[in-house]
Design an enzyme around this catalytic site. Structure first.
Site, PDB file in Angstrom:
ATOM      1  N   PRO A  10      27.427  41.080  36.628  1.00  0.00           N
ATOM      2  CA  PRO A  10      26.930  42.350  37.154  1.00  0.00           C
ATOM      3  C   PRO A  10      26.997  43.515  36.165  1.00  0.00           C
ATOM      4  O   PRO A  10      27.956  43.631  35.400  1.00  0.00           O
ATOM      5  CB  PRO A  10      27.846  42.621  38.355  1.00  0.00           C
ATOM      6  CG  PRO A  10      29.024  41.743  38.172  1.00  0.00           C
ATOM      7  CD  PRO A  10      28.544  40.554  37.405  1.00  0.00           C
ATOM      8  N   ASN A  11      25.966  44.322  36.224  1.00  0.00           N
ATOM      9  CA  ASN A  11      25.833  45.578  35.462  1.00  0.00           C
ATOM     10  C   ASN A  11      25.515  45.378  33.986  1.00  0.00           C
ATOM     11  O   ASN A  11      25.258  46.354  33.281  1.00  0.00           O
ATOM     12  CB  ASN A  11      27.084  46.470  35.627  1.00  0.00           C
ATOM     13  CG  ASN A  11      27.347  46.818  37.064  1.00  0.00           C
ATOM     14  OD1 ASN A  11      26.443  47.317  37.739  1.00  0.00           O
ATOM     15  ND2 ASN A  11      28.535  46.523  37.572  1.00  0.00           N
ATOM     16  N   ARG A  18      24.790  52.138  30.102  1.00  0.00           N
ATOM     17  CA  ARG A  18      26.047  52.063  30.831  1.00  0.00           C
ATOM     18  C   ARG A  18      27.228  52.306  29.890  1.00  0.00           C
ATOM     19  O   ARG A  18      27.454  51.506  28.979  1.00  0.00           O
ATOM     20  CB  ARG A  18      26.133  50.647  31.400  1.00  0.00           C
ATOM     21  CG  ARG A  18      27.431  50.311  32.023  1.00  0.00           C
ATOM     22  CD  ARG A  18      27.544  48.823  32.237  1.00  0.00           C
ATOM     23  NE  ARG A  18      28.770  48.554  32.947  1.00  0.00           N
ATOM     24  CZ  ARG A  18      29.421  47.414  32.905  1.00  0.00           C
ATOM     25  NH1 ARG A  18      28.939  46.410  32.199  1.00  0.00           N
ATOM     26  NH2 ARG A  18      30.532  47.266  33.556  1.00  0.00           N
ATOM     27  N   TYR A  23      30.456  50.055  25.719  1.00  0.00           N
ATOM     28  CA  TYR A  23      29.641  48.848  25.567  1.00  0.00           C
ATOM     29  C   TYR A  23      28.572  48.946  24.472  1.00  0.00           C
ATOM     30  O   TYR A  23      27.882  47.971  24.215  1.00  0.00           O
ATOM     31  CB  TYR A  23      28.988  48.499  26.907  1.00  0.00           C
ATOM     32  CG  TYR A  23      30.004  48.230  27.994  1.00  0.00           C
ATOM     33  CD1 TYR A  23      30.854  47.124  27.914  1.00  0.00           C
ATOM     34  CD2 TYR A  23      30.157  49.088  29.085  1.00  0.00           C
ATOM     35  CE1 TYR A  23      31.816  46.870  28.896  1.00  0.00           C
ATOM     36  CE2 TYR A  23      31.109  48.857  30.071  1.00  0.00           C
ATOM     37  CZ  TYR A  23      31.931  47.752  29.960  1.00  0.00           C
ATOM     38  OH  TYR A  23      32.884  47.511  30.933  1.00  0.00           O
ATOM     39  N   ASN A  74      29.724  35.724  30.319  1.00  0.00           N
ATOM     40  CA  ASN A  74      30.370  37.024  30.452  1.00  0.00           C
ATOM     41  C   ASN A  74      30.305  37.352  31.942  1.00  0.00           C
ATOM     42  O   ASN A  74      29.289  37.860  32.426  1.00  0.00           O
ATOM     43  CB  ASN A  74      29.665  38.096  29.622  1.00  0.00           C
ATOM     44  CG  ASN A  74      30.379  39.437  29.728  1.00  0.00           C
ATOM     45  OD1 ASN A  74      31.244  39.626  30.579  1.00  0.00           O
ATOM     46  ND2 ASN A  74      30.008  40.374  28.864  1.00  0.00           N
ATOM     47  N   ALA A  77      32.506  42.183  35.802  1.00  0.00           N
ATOM     48  CA  ALA A  77      33.588  42.555  36.729  1.00  0.00           C
ATOM     49  C   ALA A  77      34.128  41.351  37.509  1.00  0.00           C
ATOM     50  O   ALA A  77      35.294  41.339  37.914  1.00  0.00           O
ATOM     51  CB  ALA A  77      33.096  43.630  37.684  1.00  0.00           C
ATOM     52  N   HIS A  80      37.555  39.468  36.801  1.00  0.00           N
ATOM     53  CA  HIS A  80      38.875  39.863  37.285  1.00  0.00           C
ATOM     54  C   HIS A  80      39.101  39.560  38.767  1.00  0.00           C
ATOM     55  O   HIS A  80      40.146  39.884  39.304  1.00  0.00           O
ATOM     56  CB  HIS A  80      39.070  41.361  37.011  1.00  0.00           C
ATOM     57  CG  HIS A  80      38.553  41.764  35.658  1.00  0.00           C
ATOM     58  ND1 HIS A  80      39.044  41.226  34.487  1.00  0.00           N
ATOM     59  CD2 HIS A  80      37.542  42.606  35.279  1.00  0.00           C
ATOM     60  CE1 HIS A  80      38.375  41.743  33.454  1.00  0.00           C
ATOM     61  NE2 HIS A  80      37.459  42.572  33.914  1.00  0.00           N
ATOM     62  N   ASP A  87      36.232  28.040  40.021  1.00  0.00           N
ATOM     63  CA  ASP A  87      36.098  26.733  40.666  1.00  0.00           C
ATOM     64  C   ASP A  87      34.791  26.048  40.278  1.00  0.00           C
ATOM     65  O   ASP A  87      34.754  24.826  40.088  1.00  0.00           O
ATOM     66  CB  ASP A  87      36.160  26.872  42.197  1.00  0.00           C
ATOM     67  CG  ASP A  87      37.575  27.086  42.693  1.00  0.00           C
ATOM     68  OD1 ASP A  87      38.522  26.975  41.887  1.00  0.00           O
ATOM     69  OD2 ASP A  87      37.738  27.369  43.901  1.00  0.00           O
ATOM     70  N   GLU A  98      34.213  32.116  27.175  1.00  0.00           N
ATOM     71  CA  GLU A  98      34.112  33.413  27.860  1.00  0.00           C
ATOM     72  C   GLU A  98      33.878  34.500  26.798  1.00  0.00           C
ATOM     73  O   GLU A  98      34.502  34.454  25.732  1.00  0.00           O
ATOM     74  CB  GLU A  98      35.445  33.651  28.581  1.00  0.00           C
ATOM     75  CG  GLU A  98      35.581  34.966  29.282  1.00  0.00           C
ATOM     76  CD  GLU A  98      37.014  35.165  29.840  1.00  0.00           C
ATOM     77  OE1 GLU A  98      37.980  34.567  29.314  1.00  0.00           O
ATOM     78  OE2 GLU A  98      37.137  35.949  30.793  1.00  0.00           O
ATOM     79  N   HIS A 100      33.524  38.848  26.222  1.00  0.00           N
ATOM     80  CA  HIS A 100      33.525  40.232  26.693  1.00  0.00           C
ATOM     81  C   HIS A 100      33.130  41.128  25.536  1.00  0.00           C
ATOM     82  O   HIS A 100      33.646  40.968  24.419  1.00  0.00           O
ATOM     83  CB  HIS A 100      34.896  40.633  27.237  1.00  0.00           C
ATOM     84  CG  HIS A 100      35.290  39.826  28.422  1.00  0.00           C
ATOM     85  ND1 HIS A 100      34.674  39.973  29.638  1.00  0.00           N
ATOM     86  CD2 HIS A 100      36.170  38.805  28.551  1.00  0.00           C
ATOM     87  CE1 HIS A 100      35.180  39.103  30.475  1.00  0.00           C
ATOM     88  NE2 HIS A 100      36.084  38.368  29.845  1.00  0.00           N
ATOM     89  N   SER A 102      33.665  44.404  25.341  1.00  0.00           N
ATOM     90  CA  SER A 102      34.815  45.280  25.053  1.00  0.00           C
ATOM     91  C   SER A 102      36.081  44.431  24.928  1.00  0.00           C
ATOM     92  O   SER A 102      36.082  43.252  25.292  1.00  0.00           O
ATOM     93  CB  SER A 102      34.974  46.295  26.190  1.00  0.00           C
ATOM     94  OG  SER A 102      35.301  45.635  27.406  1.00  0.00           O
ATOM     95  N   ARG A 107      42.244  47.646  27.792  1.00  0.00           N
ATOM     96  CA  ARG A 107      41.755  48.560  28.830  1.00  0.00           C
ATOM     97  C   ARG A 107      42.708  48.535  30.044  1.00  0.00           C
ATOM     98  O   ARG A 107      43.869  48.169  29.896  1.00  0.00           O
ATOM     99  CB  ARG A 107      40.311  48.177  29.176  1.00  0.00           C
ATOM    100  CG  ARG A 107      39.394  48.309  27.944  1.00  0.00           C
ATOM    101  CD  ARG A 107      37.965  47.937  28.253  1.00  0.00           C
ATOM    102  NE  ARG A 107      37.389  48.820  29.271  1.00  0.00           N
ATOM    103  CZ  ARG A 107      36.244  48.562  29.902  1.00  0.00           C
ATOM    104  NH1 ARG A 107      35.550  47.469  29.600  1.00  0.00           N
ATOM    105  NH2 ARG A 107      35.794  49.404  30.821  1.00  0.00           N
ATOM    106  N   ARG A 111      41.980  44.664  34.212  1.00  0.00           N
ATOM    107  CA  ARG A 111      41.061  43.862  33.380  1.00  0.00           C
ATOM    108  C   ARG A 111      41.803  42.812  32.551  1.00  0.00           C
ATOM    109  O   ARG A 111      41.198  42.068  31.785  1.00  0.00           O
ATOM    110  CB  ARG A 111      40.252  44.771  32.440  1.00  0.00           C
ATOM    111  CG  ARG A 111      39.311  45.708  33.177  1.00  0.00           C
ATOM    112  CD  ARG A 111      38.410  46.483  32.223  1.00  0.00           C
ATOM    113  NE  ARG A 111      37.946  47.710  32.844  1.00  0.00           N
ATOM    114  CZ  ARG A 111      36.854  47.806  33.621  1.00  0.00           C
ATOM    115  NH1 ARG A 111      36.087  46.763  33.840  1.00  0.00           N
ATOM    116  NH2 ARG A 111      36.524  48.963  34.169  1.00  0.00           N
TER     117      ARG A 111
HETATM  118  C1  DQA Z   1      33.027  43.209  30.389  1.00  0.00           C
HETATM  119  C2  DQA Z   1      34.434  43.728  30.727  1.00  0.00           C
HETATM  120  C3  DQA Z   1      34.649  43.787  32.219  1.00  0.00           C
HETATM  121  O1  DQA Z   1      35.954  44.261  32.512  1.00  0.00           O
HETATM  122  C4  DQA Z   1      33.654  44.725  32.867  1.00  0.00           C
HETATM  123  O2  DQA Z   1      33.806  44.723  34.273  1.00  0.00           O
HETATM  124  C5  DQA Z   1      32.252  44.425  32.474  1.00  0.00           C
HETATM  125  C6  DQA Z   1      31.948  44.024  31.096  1.00  0.00           C
HETATM  126  C7  DQA Z   1      32.736  43.256  28.880  1.00  0.00           C
HETATM  127  O3  DQA Z   1      31.782  42.599  28.464  1.00  0.00           O
HETATM  128  O4  DQA Z   1      33.428  43.936  28.125  1.00  0.00           O
HETATM  129  O5  DQA Z   1      31.336  44.620  33.263  1.00  0.00           O
HETATM  130  O6  DQA Z   1      32.948  41.863  30.808  1.00  0.00           O
END
Ligand code: DQA
Length: 150
Positions: A10-11, A18, A23, A74, A77, A80, A87, A98, A100, A102, A107, A111
């Site tokens: 998401p996002n 954003r 980011y 990735n 959110a 977390h 699963d 995985e 990320h 950031s 942070r 997170r």
């Molecule tokens: C993220 C880090 C997450 O904590 C955050 O909710 C994101 C982006 C990152 O790519 O740094 O949406 O996964």
């Protein structure tokens, strides 16, 4: 040719607009371009997706074994919170990395926990969008090491 599924949570569709101080200024389209170019250079076939919905991400992971050899995720959110994504990864059993953008460990405390990270053999964080290229390289290396050479 190896095939990877690259899943964004998401996002991440709002990249560039954003919280650019966290980011960066590259957009989601720039990210897709970067991943596609790197996959082409490494001779990997890739399917890239983004969803704001946890269930759609679970569905994508469940479908992955039909056509790919590994997953880069990735979960944003959902990192977390999502036992469902953890699963699903466990259920399909494909090698997974995985990513990320950031450095989540530097942070907020909430997170610092990653459910999908409990399955992934490696986490790349704090490298900006370039971290996806690192993840592709790490996954390739991992798969090559597992395959017996003739
Ligand atoms: C993220 C880090 C997450 O904590 C955050 O909710 C994101 C982006 C990152 O790519 O740094 O949406 O996964």
């Amino acid at each position: 040719m190896l095939r990877f599924m690259i899943i964004n949570g998401p996002n991440l569709n709002l990249l560039g607009r954003r919280e650019p101080e966290i980011y960066g200024s590259a957009t989601y389209a720039d990210l897709v371009k970067l991943i596609s170019k790197h996959c082409q250079e490494m001779q990997v076939d890739c399917k890239i997706m983004q969803s704001n919905h946890e269930g759609a991400i679970v569905d994508a992971i469940q479908s992955a074994p039909d056509y790919c050899d590994g997953i880069i995720i990735n979960p944003a959110a959902y990192t977390h919170t999502s036992v469902a994504i953890l699963d699903a990864l466990r259920a399909v059993g494909l090698p997974a990395v995985e990513v990320h953008i950031s450095d989540v460990d530097k942070r907020e405390d909430f997170r610092h926990i990653s459910y999908p990270g409990m399955y992934c053999f490696k986490t790349i964080k704090g490298e900006g969008i370039q971290g996806y290229c690192t993840a592709i390289d790490v996954l390739l290396q991992h798969i090559w090491e597992q395959k017996p050479t003739i």
